[in-house]
Design an enzyme around this catalytic site. Structure first.
Site, PDB file in Angstrom:
ATOM      1  N   GLU A   1      98.532  37.492   3.182  1.00  0.00           N
ATOM      2  CA  GLU A   1      97.473  36.489   3.291  1.00  0.00           C
ATOM      3  C   GLU A   1      96.399  36.654   2.221  1.00  0.00           C
ATOM      4  OE1 GLU A   1      99.826  36.235   6.805  1.00  0.00           O
ATOM      5  OE2 GLU A   1      98.901  37.962   5.835  1.00  0.00           O
TER       6      GLU A   1
ATOM      7  N   HIS B   1      97.752  36.699  17.872  1.00  0.00           N
ATOM      8  CA  HIS B   1      98.140  35.344  17.476  1.00  0.00           C
ATOM      9  C   HIS B   1      97.379  34.250  18.211  1.00  0.00           C
ATOM     10  CE1 HIS B   1     101.622  37.803  16.374  1.00  0.00           C
ATOM     11  NE2 HIS B   1     102.004  36.849  15.556  1.00  0.00           N
TER      12      HIS B   1
END
Length: 344
Positions: free
Chosen positions: A77, A146
């Site tokens: 990321e 998540h």
């Protein structure tokens, strides 16, 4: 003079010519249209090309635009966002997709120290016109890494715009606006909204940031719902009307930076009560920020303390029963709204 608030067309007023599509399809349409209109727009992220996105938002785009403009990336990321920042500084308009808002924490240095600050540090000589798309939210038993809601983190950072669209029409209009903006935009999509259907006018261009929507008009209490909680707030308002004879006005801010505080304050001056509903944690959240702003700027109109409904102050559980217990539901909003009358 305050401008009139944005009001949403009712089902009765809508015409049958307006197409209905899923939230994810509206996002896909916005990406497709903006890529067709501007060759500097490209998308990048993990599994967005061949796999067509973890939530199928980028379906069909690789086939149409090719690998140069639909780029699958490694699992990093920090690198993905950093590459997007460099591309934006060089004159392109990248749309970066991260698989979940939780993973954006791995790119915080790039987002906060670079994307949000570069235009300021360079005295406006360099811009960072990029969008960072990411889903968030609980309800799918994906565990704490998540399932969280982190809009408050990015709301805190000057230099970033923050969008939290709730409806399919807003998803399309706000994404088009985000892509065309010359500032970095944090574009947060709730995982539970991707399959929701809604009318999406096809003649509408990009929407303006900083314009809230009044989802339901009322006179007794204002309920502000953030992201998917705007849907929860609407359902709670219907229960309040049917069971408690309380008419709630429901406001969906749609963007948090900039925030349409004028519409919220105007509603509070009418109803004299407010409940703020968010899925994120209570400490330092969006609701805490709104409560402070309303207290500062509409104190004389309040007949009761500001009520906040939030997610539980715990990491999101994996267990389905515990996950549901950690999330706000309609009954929590109803209870909070009723409490604004008892605290007079």
């Amino acid at each position: 003079m305050s401008r009139p608030p944005i009001r949403v067309t009712s089902k009765a007023e809508a015409t049958s010519a307006v197409p209905v599509m899923r939230y994810r399809e509206a996002l896909n349409q916005a990406l497709r249209e903006e890529m067709e209109a501007d060759e500097s727009v490209f998308i990048m992220g993990e599994d967005i090309g061949v796999f067509q996105g973890a939530f199928k938002v980028t379906q069909g785009l690789l086939e149409k635009f090719g690998e140069k403009r639909v780029r699958d990336t490694p699992i990093s990321e920090n690198t993905i966002v950093g590459a997007g920042i460099g591309a934006a500084m060089a004159g392109l308009r990248p749309v970066v997709e991260l698989m979940t808002v939780n993973f954006s924490l791995l790119a915080l240095d790039q987002i906060v120290n670079c994307a949000a600050s570069i235009r300021y540090m360079f005295g406006g000589q360099v811009k960072v016109p990029m969008v960072i798309r990411m889903p968030q939210g609980a309800g799918h038993q994906l565990g704490p890494t998540h399932s969280h809601s982190f809009e408050a983190i990015y709301l805190h950072v000057p230099g970033l715009l923050v969008a939290v669209p709730t409806t399919a029409a807003d998803a399309r209009g706000l994404l088009k606006a985000a892509i065309r903006d010359d500032n970095p935009v944090i574009f947060i999509e709730h995982e539970s909204l991707y399959g929701m259907r809604g009318e999406v006018p096809q003649n509408g261009g990009p929407m303006k940031f900083g314009e809230a929507a009044i989802r339901r008009e009322g006179t007794d209490v204002t309920i502000v719902g953030i992201s998917r909680m705007a849907v929860t707030a609407e359902r709670a308002a219907e229960k309040l009307a049917a069971e408690e004879d309380i008419e709630a006005e429901v406001i969906d801010p749609r963007t948090l930076r900039p925030l349409d505080l004028d519409t919220i304050l105007e509603s509070v001056r009418k109803t004299n009560r407010i409940v703020v509903v968010e899925e994120g944690w209570p400490h330092g959240g969006v609701g805490a920020n709104l409560a402070a702003l309303v207290q500062e700027q509409a104190f004389d109109y309040l007949d009761a303390p500001v009520q906040r409904v939030t997610g539980a102050d715990v990491p999101m559980p994996y267990s389905k029963a515990l996950e549901q217990a950690a999330m706000p539901h309609e009954e929590h909003v109803v209870k909070a709204a009723i409490a604004t009358f008892r605290d007079v």
